[in-house]
Design an enzyme around this catalytic site. Structure first.
Site, PDB file in Angstrom:
ATOM      1  N   SER A  54       0.833  -1.192   0.000  1.00  0.00           N
ATOM      2  CA  SER A  54       0.000   0.000   0.000  1.00  0.00           C
ATOM      3  C   SER A  54       0.878   1.256   0.000  1.00  0.00           C
ATOM      4  O   SER A  54       1.567   1.523  -0.969  1.00  0.00           O
ATOM      5  CB  SER A  54      -0.961  -0.031   1.195  1.00  0.00           C
ATOM      6  OG  SER A  54      -1.919   0.993   1.104  1.00  0.00           O
ATOM      7  N   GLU A  79     -13.342  11.280  -9.188  1.00  0.00           N
ATOM      8  CA  GLU A  79     -13.036  12.560  -9.826  1.00  0.00           C
ATOM      9  C   GLU A  79     -11.661  12.560 -10.470  1.00  0.00           C
ATOM     10  O   GLU A  79     -11.130  13.607 -10.834  1.00  0.00           O
ATOM     11  CB  GLU A  79     -13.122  13.692  -8.794  1.00  0.00           C
ATOM     12  CG  GLU A  79     -14.519  13.885  -8.221  1.00  0.00           C
ATOM     13  CD  GLU A  79     -14.550  14.959  -7.149  1.00  0.00           C
ATOM     14  OE1 GLU A  79     -13.484  15.221  -6.566  1.00  0.00           O
ATOM     15  OE2 GLU A  79     -15.622  15.518  -6.901  1.00  0.00           O
ATOM     16  N   HIS A 105      -4.374  -0.639  -4.023  1.00  0.00           N
ATOM     17  CA  HIS A 105      -5.807  -0.947  -3.828  1.00  0.00           C
ATOM     18  C   HIS A 105      -6.536  -0.655  -5.138  1.00  0.00           C
ATOM     19  O   HIS A 105      -7.652  -0.125  -5.159  1.00  0.00           O
ATOM     20  CB  HIS A 105      -6.410  -0.106  -2.697  1.00  0.00           C
ATOM     21  CG  HIS A 105      -5.743  -0.274  -1.382  1.00  0.00           C
ATOM     22  ND1 HIS A 105      -5.988  -1.354  -0.549  1.00  0.00           N
ATOM     23  CD2 HIS A 105      -4.839   0.489  -0.739  1.00  0.00           C
ATOM     24  CE1 HIS A 105      -5.258  -1.230   0.553  1.00  0.00           C
ATOM     25  NE2 HIS A 105      -4.547  -0.130   0.449  1.00  0.00           N
TER      26      HIS A 105
END
Length: 290
Positions: free
Chosen positions: A148, A166, A190
């Site tokens: 991550s 967005e 992710h």
């Protein structure tokens, strides 16, 4: 440059199991479902001394370092690696302390946990710790593993902010400098689960020299010699190659407006597939045409 070390970057949510359960042996097959063939096992296999390698788990990116660190220690212990400890670096001045630097110098593997990659780079970037880390990666039989935030921070360019829905509006993706172990890539994590492909598109269209790497959860890449990539784990790796972009409106639209991109090339890798960063050629391990 002939890179001696290895990178193992992971998309997050590594299924290392929950060692808070009392009946570990019975729960292990479910919680550790990819351990024997998976990412953490591969980290040990790729390390200099295998199960005897010195592994330091670095929790700097995490807001709960005292909880997450021991989980990784237990996970590595379960796989037979017992020379493992947690190196807590929570303030910038700690990254210059002799004891901390000596532990890094002695390490065969560093495992950077998840959390906030901006926290990781703002604490470690430009410190003696960072300098030694880069030197070891370039010159020693050394493994940098990160999940991550630890994966996102490994490259020279780093995404640190940007909502998924967005992401293809101009200016919505924020990029800064990472720890600088590998150039000419930018990494997002992710990736599949959080729908972040638009973030990577925008990162690449702004500088098509950079290869976008999107890592799914429980999925990673082993990068050797700084150039050869192999997909690991149970999910997908998405590669975004902007070198053949034909047109975009990026410089014509205002901030907050949608971005158009013509001819953006993508590749999808799964376990054991490889990709060469010199030739940009992908090899599918189980190709239907072999």
């Amino acid at each position: 440059m002939n890179i001696q070390g290895k990178l193992i970057i992971i998309g997050g949510a590594v299924d290392k199991g929950s060692f808070t359960e009392t009946d570990l042996d019975k729960s292990a097959p479910q919680n550790l479902n990819f351990f024997e063939e998976g990412i953490l096992k591969r980290i040990i296999k790729e390390s200099k001394h295998k199960e005897q390698s010195r592994i330091e788990v670095i929790t700097t990116a995490s807001k709960i370092p005292r909880e997450i660190g021991p989980e990784y220690v237990k996970a590595f212990n379960y796989l037979g690696a017992h020379n493992v400890d947690v190196l807590h670096i929570e303030r910038r001045e700690q990254a210059s302390e002799t004891e901390v630097l000596d532990r890094l110098k002695a390490a065969d593997v560093v495992m950077f946990t998840g959390g906030d990659q901006l926290r990781l780079t703002s604490i470690l970037g430009g410190t003696p710790f960072d300098e030694i880390l880069i030197h070891k990666y370039r010159n020693e039989d050394f493994v940098y593993a990160g999940t991550s935030a630890g994966a996102a921070a490994a490259s020279n360019n780093m995404i640190y902010q940007g909502s998924s829905h967005e992401a293809l509006l101009k200016g919505e993706v924020k990029i800064t400098s990472g720890l600088g172990l590998i150039d000419d890539v930018i990494i997002d994590t992710h990736f599949v689960q959080r729908g972040r492909i638009g973030r990577l598109f925008q990162a690449v269209v702004g500088n098509p020299k950079v290869l976008g790497i999107g890592l799914g959860e429980d999925t990673g890449l082993l990068i050797t010699n700084g150039r050869q990539m192999e997909a690991l784990g149970s999910g997908l790796v998405i590669l975004v190659d902007g070198r053949e972009i034909k047109d975009t409106n990026l410089t014509q639209v205002e901030l907050g407006q949608p971005i158009s991109i013509n001819h953006l090339v993508t590749h999808v890798m799964s376990k054991n597939d490889t990709f060469d960063l010199d030739t940009f050629k992908m090899t599918i391990k189980s190709s239907q045409y072999v």
